[in-house]
Every structure is written in structure tokens, then in C-alpha cells.
Design a protein around this motif. Structure first.
Motif, PDB file in Angstrom:
ATOM      1  N   UNK B 358       0.723  -1.154   0.002  1.00  0.00           N
ATOM      2  CA  UNK B 358       0.004   0.159  -0.093  1.00  0.00           C
ATOM      3  C   UNK B 358       0.838   1.194  -0.041  1.00  0.00           C
ATOM      4  N   UNK B 360       0.782   5.806  -0.240  1.00  0.00           N
ATOM      5  CA  UNK B 360       0.060   7.167  -0.039  1.00  0.00           C
ATOM      6  C   UNK B 360      -0.440   7.425  -1.683  1.00  0.00           C
ATOM      7  N   UNK B 361      -1.342   7.554  -1.952  1.00  0.00           N
ATOM      8  CA  UNK B 361      -2.000   7.546  -3.416  1.00  0.00           C
ATOM      9  C   UNK B 361      -1.296   8.624  -4.137  1.00  0.00           C
ATOM     10  N   UNK B 387      -6.584  -1.249  -5.862  1.00  0.00           N
ATOM     11  CA  UNK B 387      -7.913  -0.875  -4.899  1.00  0.00           C
ATOM     12  C   UNK B 387      -7.334   0.799  -4.982  1.00  0.00           C
ATOM     13  N   UNK B 390      -7.975   3.409  -1.775  1.00  0.00           N
ATOM     14  CA  UNK B 390      -7.246   3.187  -0.802  1.00  0.00           C
ATOM     15  C   UNK B 390      -5.569   3.032  -0.801  1.00  0.00           C
ATOM     16  N   UNK B 392      -3.844   0.559  -2.357  1.00  0.00           N
ATOM     17  CA  UNK B 392      -3.385  -0.800  -2.204  1.00  0.00           C
ATOM     18  C   UNK B 392      -3.215  -1.397  -3.562  1.00  0.00           C
ATOM     19  N   UNK B 426       4.718   3.816   2.513  1.00  0.00           N
ATOM     20  CA  UNK B 426       3.671   3.092   2.479  1.00  0.00           C
ATOM     21  C   UNK B 426       3.933   1.736   3.357  1.00  0.00           C
ATOM     22  N   UNK B 427       3.595   0.717   2.953  1.00  0.00           N
ATOM     23  CA  UNK B 427       3.821  -0.743   3.650  1.00  0.00           C
ATOM     24  C   UNK B 427       3.703  -1.875   2.936  1.00  0.00           C
ATOM     25  N   UNK B 429       2.582  -4.774   3.297  1.00  0.00           N
ATOM     26  CA  UNK B 429       1.397  -5.618   2.791  1.00  0.00           C
ATOM     27  C   UNK B 429       0.041  -4.799   3.348  1.00  0.00           C
ATOM     28  N   UNK B 430      -0.989  -4.699   2.463  1.00  0.00           N
ATOM     29  CA  UNK B 430      -2.185  -3.904   2.594  1.00  0.00           C
ATOM     30  C   UNK B 430      -3.204  -4.842   3.132  1.00  0.00           C
ATOM     31  N   UNK B 431      -3.170  -6.218   2.714  1.00  0.00           N
ATOM     32  CA  UNK B 431      -4.426  -6.971   3.125  1.00  0.00           C
ATOM     33  C   UNK B 431      -3.893  -8.513   2.887  1.00  0.00           C
TER      34      UNK B 431
END
Lengths: 354, 500
Positions: B358, B360-361, B387, B390, B392, B426-427, B429-431
Motif C-alpha cells: 500500500x 500514499x496515493x 484498489x 485506498x 493498495x 507505505x507498507x 502488505x495492505x491485506x
């Protein structure tokens, strides 16, 4: 408007020194919610000078600020960009800070409709009880890297860390807001509100004062107007909802001691307990005034799947939360130790023994 | 595809007598078929949704009751045997990969919906219930369960809790954490407790926040109470084509900045559009650099007004074509390509590897451009569906597992992409979770004191480290080996810890 002042390092050094000396610290923001929990002890560690917005991106729906920043200031900055803190953190006395809002985990009237404080937390930076400056979560909506340590801080009353920065999800302000009052019985009122919701009414507040249902609608002008048509009732001042949030309604002023009961949807306390009650969150948050037998109150709440706490006033040397006992207390103690092995952060504020 | 063991020596330090374990498990399981130890039958359990990683467990155990789960965990706790819990086994991060010295605790028999209370909008389900089954059970009452991971037809609620699953609608309706009220947890020492509450909160620490997304490392969930929501009155789906990825990204920011939170907002790049179109013939504009699929929901009048507003915004950001689905069939066609994007990509490449970062957009175009450069550097194609609402991303790296070394190169490219996500704020893993897949990249996102804080929290629940060991949170040894050890101010943290 407050200055942007980064006191991270001095706060971290204060905690590290306390780790070495073993002296307990009382984390102090504005003190607007100091009544909450058991009586604080320890040397004061002020966070109110640690202020400023670290990052705010309206199009990302994310705001990160230092924890001494006043909520009033944050709300103004958000409002200027057409946004808001959806969980409506109470600002008792109007002085509340971001750190206090998250550490107490309190949410305002919109909670059942827009989420709780913990629901909107995306990330945080804190100094743990080992004196380490650590960062969890982040500034994105979806993040499952590591345990959700940030949300765990919500409601922990500073016993797991000194919050330095918090990132929150923010939302657009509704186009239109409207407050209504209706003559409806308590029992009928909350069921009725659920039905209106299912029919698309943008409800963001539902409280009952014993006589009348107070309702707030927020959303698009079209949606609010259509719901108003369906629901009827008479318009009242939106100030009611601010006053409910901050406990400024006359009812709250009259209570020497205040108790709070949280209940599952569609459940209620026995009628005899409700003679001096104000119900918010569509019946799921019950405020009770005056003398109560804590253990009896908790039993009654537990019998329907809820719990009670002593919220304001009364004996703050005694337990203010029901004792969880057994494995629960064991896990709670372990969690405290995981963050604060020396027991220096707000000891005794949540539970007497840690 | 070459299988490789991904556990380090560090993660395999458990010593016990296997015959003793199997004998004692046999004593506590009422059904003799609930204990599987022969290699052939265990093959069914050696991989989860990430088939690149394979590992046979010592035994697979399929309990029928909470009491059996308690008894199994007590035995494992006493003998110090690793336990990997698994629901449907659809994890894309090898979160449910067996441990070579452990048991695989399958919750597939915990597959009952215990109660749907339509009036109070609460459902109680067992962890092995499929995500979609909850919404299906609630549908007759006009209710549904909001988190809808794309795998919802197959994935189980227990796994959703373990990974804090999201889905297409989560920008507006939240993730698992926002929609689960209470879980019943069995601790590693066999105690049962309820965490959370049907009430809005529970006294003390928010342990539910700790459990959700904890990848099965703090306890075994045996029951879940979820919140049900009323179905939106109407939905409208739009599809817009953009000549550049930047324009699409700006349109997303513009819509949200204008105060609209769509029910769903998804983006596909040109390669994904073409693959999906070839597969489902949704009528996608195959020349577009990117398309946005936007779902708006609410009352009819509101949705109509928002639809007009979004159309105008998309136009102002340079959309070359905007379509609004007039019939449910059209709406379905718009979604069909997005939902079939993964299998569609499966048709154009022997294998693909799905990433999950994920960002930041606002960094979208930077990240996409740098991914393109990485794709060229590694000589591997990357297809993007994500996505957009958000941030992701799900870059799909296309490769051929039969070409020696290509899987390894793919994994390396994947790792670089995740590190890129961290670099822009970001990260990793988002999900999908960290599992075994992204454990090395955790070293890039977290400092040693942060990792140690995670371990300390883990010890609060599981002092012997038996639940899903070797996953999600990397040891400092692993980070040192991975070469991503943070060194703050020239001092190596925890100098007393042995590194190799």
C-alpha cells in the motif's frame, strides 16, 4: 494557533531517565480528562508543548499530528479543508488534545454510525516503557504489517506508551446536518431508528433523554431532506449534539457521580436502573447519574452482554473498571509488561496493580 | 515449480518425541479420521494459496469441537510443538504454510453459521465459514457483511480475522477490524476467552485490535461475532478511461478531495485491461492507459447526483470515455473484468506472483514508473490492478516457473517493489499479510526495537513461541542475514544478541 514544536527527543529522554531511576511518570496533556481512570500518580510528564501537524493530505483522507496538538485546532484545520474527525472526540472543557483523545479512546455521538476512536487510528509513534521511540501502522488505509499496536493504544490511558504522533483517517464533512426531536418511547425509538437507517436515512446521532428521542441526520442535502420528510419530528438546535458530546447538557451538570454502561445492540438495562438515565449511541451507551452499587450495576450490564464503569466522580482510589479476573487479567498484565516492563507509565491508572 | 523450504534453522528449534505427540493427539480426538499423519494424505496440506512455498507438517488435525481444540493446544503447549491454524487455506502470503516440526490445525469443520440476528444486525459464525456465506445468510433480511476480499467465495472468516481482510468496499465500509465485534479465542495453554464484545467496547485494553491481523500468532479463533449492515438502496457503477496513469491517479484524488467516498474505486493498467478483455470480453477500452471503475451507493436521488458530480470530475481530469451502467447486467460486466483480472493474467503467463503493497496515493505515478523500470531491469512483465481508493497495489509479476531461476528472480523483484512501497511511506502488505512471503521486507519497514516490541506482545499471549513460529515478525538474525539491519546513530541495537 499553536506552534509546530517537536519535543519527541526530550520526551524520549525523560522516559529513558525514568526507566533508569524506576520513577513512575504521569503523562499529562491538557488534563481535560484527568478524572478518567483511577487517581494518577507519578512525576508529571507534560506533552502539551509537543504540538503541530506532521502531515495532512486531504485527498488521502489522512492526518498525522503531534499528540499535544489541541483537538479544537485540528478540527478547525480539517474544517477549512471540508473535512472532520468522524469519531467526534469529546473535548470536556474544550481543551482536549489529540493524545488524550486516543489514550482515553472516547468517541462522541457519531460513534455507532461513523466508527470509534480506535477505528480511525491508522498509525502512531510512541515512546514505550523501555524508553524507545517506535513507530507502528502508518498513513495508509490498509496495512497489516505486524500486530496492530496503534489501535491497542486507544483507551489504554497511556499505560502502554507515551504517544508522540498519531495518524488518523479523516472524512469529508457532510453537506447538510439537521437535528430533530421526536416524542417516542425509549423502547420504540431505537428500533424505529434502525428501520429508518435501513430505509436510507443518514442518521449520525440517536439519543434518548427519558422523554424524547433526539436525532441527527448528516449527509447530502438530498439525503437529509428525504429522511426529514420520512421521519417528521421537530427541528432543534444542532448545539444539542456538541453539548451531549462534551457533557455540557444540564443533565450532566446535575450529576455528582457519573456511570457509563455499554450495551450490545437491542439490549437494555432493567427499567429500575433507568430512572435517571441518558441514552446515547442508539441505546448502546447509557449514562447513569448519582449513587449506584457498582457491582450490582455491572452484574446487570453483564447479564445482557455489556459492561459498566465508573466514569466521573466517586472514589478514584478504588477500581473504576470491572475486574476481568482470571485469564483476562493475566493477559492484560502481560500486555502491560510487554510495553512497560518496569511499570513506569501511568501505573495504577487503569488497574490498581499495574 | 521448484519448491523450497523457507524456514530458517532458528525457526526449527523444537525438540519433542513425535510418536508421543501423535499418540496423545489420537487420545483426545473423538473421530480417528481427524488425525492425519501419512505423507500421502498430508500432501493436501503442504501449501496454502501461495503454492511456491511447500512444507509438510508432522500431522494435520481436524477437530470438531472447541474442547478438542483446547485439548490439542494443551498437548502442543506441554510438548512444545508448533501449531499452524488454517481455515480455507487461501492465504496468498503463506500465512497458513505448515511448520516442518509442527501440526497443521485445520478449522475446516468449524463451518457453521450459528446465528443471524437480523433485528440486532449481528451474526455469530464459526471460523471455517466462508466470507460470502455470511452475506448469503444475511441477504434474506436485506443485510450483508461488509468486508469482501476478492477471494470471498472461498476464503474463511477465521482467515479474514487473521489477516484483517479488506476488499473492494473497504474505503467506505472498513476492514475486518471495523466489522468484527467479538471473537472467541483459545489460548496456547488451552483457555477459552471472549475478546471484544457485542457492546461498542470492552473494558481494558483493546485486545480485539491485537488479535485481528495477528496472523494466527496469538491464539486460535473458534467463533466470531460480526456486524451486519443494511444493503445500500441503490448502486451505480461507472467506468472511465484515461490516456495516462497520472490522469487516472489525479482523478481519484479529485473525487475524494471533492468529498465523495465511493463504495468502490478500482484501477487497472493497460496490460491488465487487455488481459481481462481477452478473457471476459467486458467491452473494456483496450487502448486506454488506465481505467477506473467507480461504484456509488446510497439512496436513488443521492446516487444520481453523485454520479453526475463524478462524471464531471472525471472529465475535468481528462477522461477520454465515461460509461455509466444502465442495467445490472452492464454493471456486472464492468466489474467482471476487474474481478477476473487474476485468472485473466493466468492465461497470458505460465505463472504469476501477486504482490500486495500500500502507498500514499499521491505517489502512485512515481511508484508505477519505478516499477516499470524494475520490470525492465529484471526482464519480467508486471501487470497492475489495484484498489485505487485506498492505495493498495497488487502488481502481478509474470514468470515461468519452469525456467530455472525465474521464480527466484521474481521473488527478488517482488521484494524490491515492496521496499519501494515502504520508501514512499507505505507498507509491505495492505491485506494479504506478511506470512512467510514478506517476512524479509519487514526488516525494511521496522527497526529492531519495533520488531522486539512485536515479539514482546507475542510473548504476552504465547510465551513459548508455538503459534505459527517463523512467520510475520522477523527475528533480528533473519534481518541481519537479509542485509536490512537498521543501524541507528552508528550503534548496533541489542549488541548482546547473537546474530549468526
Amino acid at each position: 494557533m499553536s506552534q509546530s514544536n517537536d519535543h519527541s527527543q526530550s520526551i524520549q529522554e525523560r522516559v529513558a531517565a525514568a526507566v533508569r531511576s524506576g520513577a513512575a511518570l504521569e503523562i499529562q496533556g491538557s488534563g481535560s480528562k484527568r478524572f478518567l481512570g483511577r487517581t494518577p500518580t507519578g512525576e508529571p510528564l507534560a506533552t502539551t508543548e509537543h504540538t503541530g501537524i506532521v502531515n495532512y493530505e486531504p485527498t488521502e483522507l489522512v492526518l498525522t499530528a503531534r499528540t499535544g496538538t489541541r483537538l479544537a485546532e485540528l478540527e478547525q484545520i480539517l474544517a477549512d479543508a471540508g473535512q472532520m474527525l468522524p469519531f467526534e472526540p469529546p473535548q470536556f472543557g474544550g481543551e482536549g488534545t489529540l493524545g488524550g483523545a486516543i489514550a482515553t479512546g472516547l468517541s462522541g455521538p457519531a460513534r455507532p454510525f461513523a466508527g470509534a476512536a480506535r477505528d480511525l487510528v491508522l498509525g502512531c509513534r510512541l515512546v514505550n516503557g523501555r524508553g524507545e521511540d517506535v513507530h507502528f501502522g502508518g498513513e495508509v488505509m490498509k496495512n497489516v504489517a505486524g500486530y496492530d499496536v496503534s489501535r491497542l493504544q486507544a483507551g489504554a490511558l497511556g499505560t502502554l506508551g507515551v504517544l508522540l504522533e498519531v495518524s488518523l483517517k479523516v472524512l469529508p464533512r457532510p453537506e447538510k446536518e439537521l437535528a430533530l426531536a421526536l416524542e417516542l418511547d425509549r423502547d420504540d425509538a431505537f428500533r424505529q431508528v434502525s428501520d429508518w437507517q435501513a430505509k436510507g436515512a443518514p442518521v449520525t446521532g440517536s439519543a434518548h433523554d427519558g422523554q424524547r428521542l433526539h436525532l441527527r441526520l448528516s449527509g447530502s442535502a438530498l439525503g437529509v431532506d428525504a429522511a426529514r420528510e420520512m421521519i417528521g419530528g421537530e427541528a432543534e438546535d444542532l448545539q444539542f449534539w456538541q453539548d451531549l458530546r462534551d457533557h455540557r447538557l444540564p443533565w450532566f451538570q446535575d450529576q455528582a457521580q457519573l456511570w457509563r454502561v455499554a450495551l450490545p445492540p437491542g439490549r437494555q438495562l432493567p427499567e429500575q436502573l433507568l430512572h435517571n438515565a441518558l441514552l446515547d449511541w442508539n441505546g448502546q451507551q447509557v449514562w447513569l447519574g448519582g449513587e449506584q452499587d457498582f457491582s450490582a450495576l455491572h452484574q446487570a450490564a453483564r447479564a445482557v452482554g455489556g459492561h459498566a464503569r465508573s466514569f466521573r466522580g466517586g472514589d478514584r482510589e478504588a477500581d473504576v473498571l470491572p475486574s476481568n479476573g482470571g485469564i483476562f487479567q493475566h493477559l492484560h498484565r502481560n500486555i502491560k509488561k510487554a510495553f512497560d516492563p518496569e511499570g513506569i507509565l501511568n501505573p495504577g491508572r487503569l488497574y490498581a496493580d499495574f | 515449480m521448484s519448491a523450497h523450504s523457507v524456514y530458517l534453522e532458528d525457526d526449527c528449534r523444537f525438540e519433542y518425541n513425535r510418536e508421543d505427540l501423535v499418540a496423545r493427539l489420537g487420545q483426545v480426538l473423538a473421530n480417528p479420521e481427524a488425525l492425519i499423519t501419512n505423507e500421502e494424505a498430508l500432501r493436501a496440506y503442504e501449501t496454502d494459496g501461495l503454492a511456491a512455498y511447500r512444507q509438510l507438517p508432522v500431522a494435520a488435525v481436524l477437530p470438531d469441537t472447541v474442547e478438542e481444540v483446547q485439548a490439542i493446544l494443551r498437548i502442543c503447549n506441554e510438548l512444545e510443538v508448533p501449531v499452524v491454524a488454517r481455515g480455507a487455506g487461501t492465504s496468498l502470503s503463506a500465512g497458513a504454510l505448515p511448520h516442518p516440526q509442527g501440526i497443521l490445525l485445520s478449522l475446516s469443520r468449524f463451518n457453521r453459521i450459528l446465528d443471524v440476528d437480523a433485528e440486532r444486525r449481528v451474526a455469530r459464525v464459526q471460523p471455517g465459514v466462508r466470507n460470502l456465506a455470511v452475506s448469503e445468510a444475511a441477504a434474506p433480511y436485506g443485510l450483508y457483511y461488509a468486508p469482501d476480499p476478492s477471494s470471498q467465495i472461498a476464503c474463511s472468516i477465521g482467515g479474514n480475522v487473521a489477516e484483517n481482510a479488506g476488499g473492494v468496499h473497504c474505503l467506505k465500509y472498513g476492514l475486518t477490524i471495523h466489522n468484527v465485534l467479538e471473537v472467541t479465542l483459545v489460548t496456547i495453554d488451552g483457555e477459552v476467552l471472549k475478546i471484544g464484545s457485542e457492546a461498542p467496547d470492552a473494558p481494558g485494553y483493546d485486545m480485539l485490535a491485537a488479535i485481528i491481523g495477528s496472523e494466527g500468532m496469538l491464539g486460535v479463533v473458534v467463533e466470531v461475532a460480526v456486524k451486519l449492515l443494511p444493503e445500500p438502496l441503490t448502486k451505480k457503477v461507472m467506468l472511465a478511461a484515461f490516456p495516462t496513469v497520472e490522469a487516472g491517479g489525479e482523478a481519484v484524488a479529485g473525487i475524494i478531495g471533492d468529498g465523495i467516498i465511493p463504495g468502490g474505486l478500482e484501477m487497472m493498467d493497460n496490460a491488465a485491461i487487455r488481459a481481462a478483455e481477452d478473457f471476459v470480453h467486458a467491452g473494456y477500452p483496450v487502448d486506454a492507459a488506465t481505467i477506473l471503475i467507480c461504484e456509488l451507493d446510497g439512496s436513488e436521488a443521492e446516487v444520481a447526483a453523485q454520479c453526475a458530480q463524478v462524471s464531471k470530475l472525471m472529465e475535468s481530469y481528462g477522461a477520454t470515455e465515461i460509461r455509466i451502467a444502465e442495467t445490472p447486467e452492464q454493471a456486472q460486466a464492468f466489474w467482471a473484468g476487474r474481478k477476473a483480472a487474476f485468472p485473466a493474467v493466468g492465461r497470458i503467463s505460465p505463472d504469476y506472483y501477486c504482490m500486495d503493497g500500500t502507498i500514499p496515493r499521491k505517489h502512485l505515478s512515481t511508484v508505477l514508473n519505478r516499477m516499470q523500470a524494475l520490470s525492465e531491469e529484471y526482464g519480467l512483465r508486471v501487470v497492475n490492478v489495484f484498489h485505487a481508493g485506498d492505495g493498495n497495489l497488487h502488481p502481478l509479476v509474470l514468470y515461468d516457473g519452469n525456467v530455472p531461476g525465474e521464480l527466484e528472480r521474481t521473488e527478488e523483484l517482488g521484494g524490491r517493489i515492496l521496499e519501494l512501497c515502504v520508501e514512499v511511506g507505505g507498507t509491505v502488505t495492505g491485506e494479504h499479510g506478511v506470512g512467510m512471503e514478506k517476512i524479509n521486507q519487514m526488516c525494511a519497514q521496522f527497526s529492531p526495537p519495533e520488531l522486539e516490541q512485536f515479539f514482546a506482545l507475542k510473548r504476552a499471549f504465547d510465551p513459548k513461541g508455538l503459534l505459527n513460529p517463523g512467520k510475520a515478525i522477523p527475528t533480528l538474525n533473519r534481518c541481519a542475514e537479509f542485509g536490512a539491519m537498521h543501524v541507528h546513530k552508528g550503534e548496533l541495537p541489542f549488541p548482546d544478541i547473537e546474530r549468526f
